[in-house]
Scaffold this active site. Structure first.
Site, PDB file in Angstrom:
ATOM      1  N   THR A 136       0.853  -1.189   0.000  1.00 45.16           N
ATOM      2  CA  THR A 136       0.000   0.000   0.000  1.00 45.16           C
ATOM      3  C   THR A 136       0.890   1.240   0.000  1.00 45.16           C
ATOM      4  OG1 THR A 136      -1.689  -1.163   1.271  1.00 45.16           O
ATOM      5  CG2 THR A 136      -1.845   1.247   1.190  1.00 45.16           C
ATOM      6  N   LYS A 211      -7.004   2.095  -3.064  1.00 44.41           N
ATOM      7  CA  LYS A 211      -6.668   1.476  -1.775  1.00 44.41           C
ATOM      8  C   LYS A 211      -6.671   2.518  -0.645  1.00 44.41           C
ATOM      9  CE  LYS A 211      -4.987  -1.362   1.285  1.00 44.41           C
ATOM     10  NZ  LYS A 211      -5.954  -2.190   2.021  1.00 44.41           N
ATOM     11  N   LYS A 279      -0.139   5.322   8.479  1.00 43.23           N
ATOM     12  CA  LYS A 279       0.524   5.642   7.202  1.00 43.23           C
ATOM     13  C   LYS A 279      -0.519   5.848   6.100  1.00 43.23           C
ATOM     14  CE  LYS A 279       1.597   2.093   4.933  1.00 43.23           C
ATOM     15  NZ  LYS A 279       1.006   1.161   3.954  1.00 43.23           N
TER      16      LYS A 279
HETATM   17  N1  LIG Z   1      -1.597  -6.382   7.568  1.00 41.97           N
HETATM   18  C1  LIG Z   1      -2.678  -6.082   6.869  1.00 41.97           C
HETATM   19  O1  LIG Z   1      -3.823  -6.364   7.292  1.00 41.97           O
HETATM   20  C2  LIG Z   1      -2.578  -5.427   5.532  1.00 41.97           C
HETATM   21  C3  LIG Z   1      -1.461  -4.733   5.135  1.00 41.97           C
HETATM   22  N2  LIG Z   1      -1.455  -4.126   3.906  1.00 41.97           N
HETATM   23  C4  LIG Z   1      -0.286  -3.385   3.443  1.00 41.97           C
HETATM   24  O2  LIG Z   1       0.650  -4.359   3.016  1.00 41.97           O
HETATM   25  C5  LIG Z   1       1.982  -3.930   3.288  1.00 41.97           C
HETATM   26  C6  LIG Z   1       2.672  -4.947   4.181  1.00 41.97           C
HETATM   27  O3  LIG Z   1       1.909  -5.078   5.351  1.00 41.97           O
HETATM   28  P1  LIG Z   1       2.246  -6.148   6.483  1.00 41.97           P
HETATM   29  O4  LIG Z   1       2.669  -7.418   5.876  1.00 41.97           O
HETATM   30  O5  LIG Z   1       1.102  -6.117   7.414  1.00 41.97           O
HETATM   31  O6  LIG Z   1       3.485  -5.428   7.155  1.00 41.97           O
HETATM   32  P2  LIG Z   1       4.679  -5.996   8.020  1.00 41.97           P
HETATM   33  O7  LIG Z   1       5.119  -4.831   8.827  1.00 41.97           O
HETATM   34  O8  LIG Z   1       4.319  -7.260   8.690  1.00 41.97           O
HETATM   35  O9  LIG Z   1       5.784  -6.346   6.901  1.00 41.97           O
HETATM   36  C7  LIG Z   1       6.466  -5.332   6.246  1.00 41.97           C
HETATM   37  C8  LIG Z   1       7.477  -5.929   5.287  1.00 41.97           C
HETATM   38  O10 LIG Z   1       8.243  -4.848   4.724  1.00 41.97           O
HETATM   39  C9  LIG Z   1       9.630  -5.116   4.968  1.00 41.97           C
HETATM   40  N3  LIG Z   1      10.362  -3.874   5.120  1.00 41.97           N
HETATM   41  C10 LIG Z   1      10.088  -2.827   5.928  1.00 41.97           C
HETATM   42  N4  LIG Z   1      10.987  -1.837   5.763  1.00 41.97           N
HETATM   43  C11 LIG Z   1      11.885  -2.286   4.846  1.00 41.97           C
HETATM   44  C12 LIG Z   1      13.043  -1.725   4.242  1.00 41.97           C
HETATM   45  N5  LIG Z   1      13.481  -0.494   4.557  1.00 41.97           N
HETATM   46  N6  LIG Z   1      13.692  -2.451   3.325  1.00 41.97           N
HETATM   47  C13 LIG Z   1      13.254  -3.692   2.989  1.00 41.97           C
HETATM   48  N7  LIG Z   1      12.168  -4.286   3.515  1.00 41.97           N
HETATM   49  C14 LIG Z   1      11.487  -3.580   4.433  1.00 41.97           C
HETATM   50  C15 LIG Z   1       9.645  -5.944   6.226  1.00 41.97           C
HETATM   51  O11 LIG Z   1      10.887  -6.605   6.335  1.00 41.97           O
HETATM   52  P3  LIG Z   1      11.420  -7.119   7.779  1.00 41.97           P
HETATM   53  O12 LIG Z   1      10.766  -8.439   7.992  1.00 41.97           O
HETATM   54  O13 LIG Z   1      12.878  -7.176   7.618  1.00 41.97           O
HETATM   55  O14 LIG Z   1      10.985  -6.085   8.800  1.00 41.97           O
HETATM   56  C16 LIG Z   1       8.477  -6.869   5.951  1.00 41.97           C
HETATM   57  O15 LIG Z   1       8.832  -7.879   5.048  1.00 41.97           O
HETATM   58  C17 LIG Z   1       1.846  -2.533   3.884  1.00 41.97           C
HETATM   59  O16 LIG Z   1       1.967  -1.597   2.860  1.00 41.97           O
HETATM   60  C18 LIG Z   1       0.429  -2.543   4.455  1.00 41.97           C
HETATM   61  O17 LIG Z   1      -0.107  -1.243   4.542  1.00 41.97           O
HETATM   62  C19 LIG Z   1      -2.490  -4.243   3.026  1.00 41.97           C
HETATM   63  C20 LIG Z   1      -3.608  -4.945   3.373  1.00 41.97           C
HETATM   64  C21 LIG Z   1      -3.762  -5.541   4.666  1.00 41.97           C
HETATM   65  O1  LIG Z   2      -4.712  -2.403   4.482  1.00 40.60           O
HETATM   66  C1  LIG Z   2      -5.297  -3.144   5.275  1.00 40.60           C
HETATM   67  C2  LIG Z   2      -6.654  -3.542   5.037  1.00 40.60           C
HETATM   68  C3  LIG Z   2      -7.221  -4.452   6.063  1.00 40.60           C
HETATM   69  C4  LIG Z   2      -8.551  -4.969   5.597  1.00 40.60           C
HETATM   70  O2  LIG Z   2      -8.966  -4.697   4.454  1.00 40.60           O
HETATM   71  O3  LIG Z   2      -9.170  -5.686   6.401  1.00 40.60           O
END
Ligand SMILES: NC(=O)C1=CN([C@@H]2O[C@H](COP(=O)(O)OP(=O)(O)OC[C@H]3O[C@@H](n4cnc5c(N)ncnc54)[C@H](OP(=O)(O)O)[C@@H]3O)[C@@H](O)[C@H]2O)C=CC1
Ligand SMILES: O=CCCC(=O)O
Length: 334
Positions: A136, A211, A279
């Site tokens: 996102t 989104k 964010k």
């Molecule tokens: N969780 C949710 O319900 C949802 C999340 N999203 C979106 O999806 C994305 C991921 O979310 P989510 O999986 O929950 O987040 P997490 O915080 O669990 O994972 C984030 C990922 O990004 C990596 N990362 C962060 N900073 C860096 C960097 N500087 N360089 C390289 N890798 C980096 C992390 O690596 P490391 O493991 O090393 O920290 C990890 O793999 C976000 O944009 C979020 O807004 C969208 C829908 C639903």
């Molecule tokens: O970006 C996060 C979305 C979470 C959801 O759709 O339930």
């Protein structure tokens, strides 16, 4: 107009085919997909194995795809490697060894760094390859990533997702895609492994923007729900009953039934980290600013998520925003 609707077999719900939106839905990775293709042929890369990326990559492996993974914190690759994934030590390594590479990163900065930085995915891209960013981010970041990818001759698709940890585990995400339409059609079988539906929204930026609009609504809804739970308690009602009443009425949302019972117990097991919701509100506010649109409710909600972050709740579920309201009540009573 019956002809304007498609029936989604996994949802048994009518889906509307609008003039600009192509809404598709198909049941499995290997069946013919709604865009007219067949199951994806080739190697799949996956960058970013956090809460969302790990189950998404895992579903691709379980569906039989040849998946290569990378994550900044390498140890998070281990569960995927035990499922049969291959490992590369950089995003460039993944991109050069795979036909299509997905990226699920935290925020605009990390998405841009992983795609365009040193040893980033763009360094491994070439004509015929594809990059699908499912993080996102804002539209400017998505366009920047798209520019770096496409100047190598590769194709770019943005595809942020609606749906959280459980839908990611269950392969029930909703993809909001935009960019290269032939890449969209090519990866449709992969999207159908990870999701229950997919929207193709046209030019790069439209998926990111869609989104942010959806998550802006969600962030405000959660704050309003939290206010209701706290108010009910204050006036002597059982907040559990509030959750039940809401679940039966017109404002029912799965989010309320899912998160309500644990919010009442002040428990916030992380599905969607609060820092990511803040964010998204920050990015939605910037989006609104760019078109001089007033979004006062979202702006107020954003302030509360910021307070929650300052209370140390960034990595808790975003429902922990209720703690920011509790803190406000406490400080007003002192
Ligand atoms: N969780 C949710 O319900 C949802 C999340 N999203 C979106 O999806 C994305 C991921 O979310 P989510 O999986 O929950 O987040 P997490 O915080 O669990 O994972 C984030 C990922 O990004 C990596 N990362 C962060 N900073 C860096 C960097 N500087 N360089 C390289 N890798 C980096 C992390 O690596 P490391 O493991 O090393 O920290 C990890 O793999 C976000 O944009 C979020 O807004 C969208 C829908 C639903
Ligand atoms: O970006 C996060 C979305 C979470 C959801 O759709 O339930």
């Amino acid at each position: 107009m019956a002809a304007a609707f498609l029936l989604c077999p996994r949802l048994a719900l009518p889906l509307r085919r609008g003039s600009r939106l192509l809404v598709s839905c198909s049941a499995s990775a290997s069946s013919s997909d709604a865009a007219g293709g067949v199951g994806f042929q080739g190697k799949v890369g996956f960058l970013g194995l956090g809460i969302m990326g790990a189950p998404m990559a895992s579903n691709l492996i379980k569906a039989g795809y040849d998946v290569t993974v990378w994550n900044r914190t390498e140890s998070k690759c281990d569960p995927l490697l035990s499922l049969g994934a291959k490992f590369e030590s950089s995003p460039a390594g993944v991109a050069s060894s795979c036909d299509v590479t997905f990226a699920m990163l935290a925020d605009p900065e990390s998405a841009a760094e992983v795609a365009c930085g040193t040893n980033g995915a763009a360094e491994g891209m070439a004509p015929g390859k594809g990059y699908v960013d499912v993080s996102t981010v804002d539209d400017a970041t998505s366009k920047l990533i798209g520019k770096h990818i496409t100047r190598t001759g590769a194709s770019f698709l943005e595809a942020p997702v609606s749906g959280s940890k459980k839908p990611a585990e269950d392969g029930l995400l909703i993809f909001l895609t935009a960019g290269d339409e032939s890449l969209y059609k090519r990866v449709a079988p992969l999207l159908d492994v990870m999701g229950k539906s997919r929207f193709y929204l046209g030019d790069v930026g439209n998926g990111a923007t869609m989104k942010l609009v959806v998550n802006m609504v969600m962030g405000s809804m959660m704050v309003s729900f939290a206010e209701g739970l706290l108010l009910s308690e204050k006036v002597g009602l059982d907040p559990n009953t509030v959750v039940e009443v809401i679940s039966q009425g017109a404002i029912n949302a799965p989010m309320f039934s899912l998160k309500g019972p644990s919010m009442v117990k002040a428990a916030y097991p992380t599905a969607f980290p609060l820092k990511h919701q803040q964010k998204d509100l920050r990015l939605a506010l910037a989006l609104a600013e760019s078109v001089s649109q007033s979004i006062p409710t979202a702006a107020a909600a954003n302030e509360l998520y910021k307070v929650a972050k300052s209370l140390g709740l960034a990595d808790h579920d975003f429902s922990a925003v209720i703690e920011a309201l509790k803190a406000k009540v406490q400080s007003s009573q002192q």
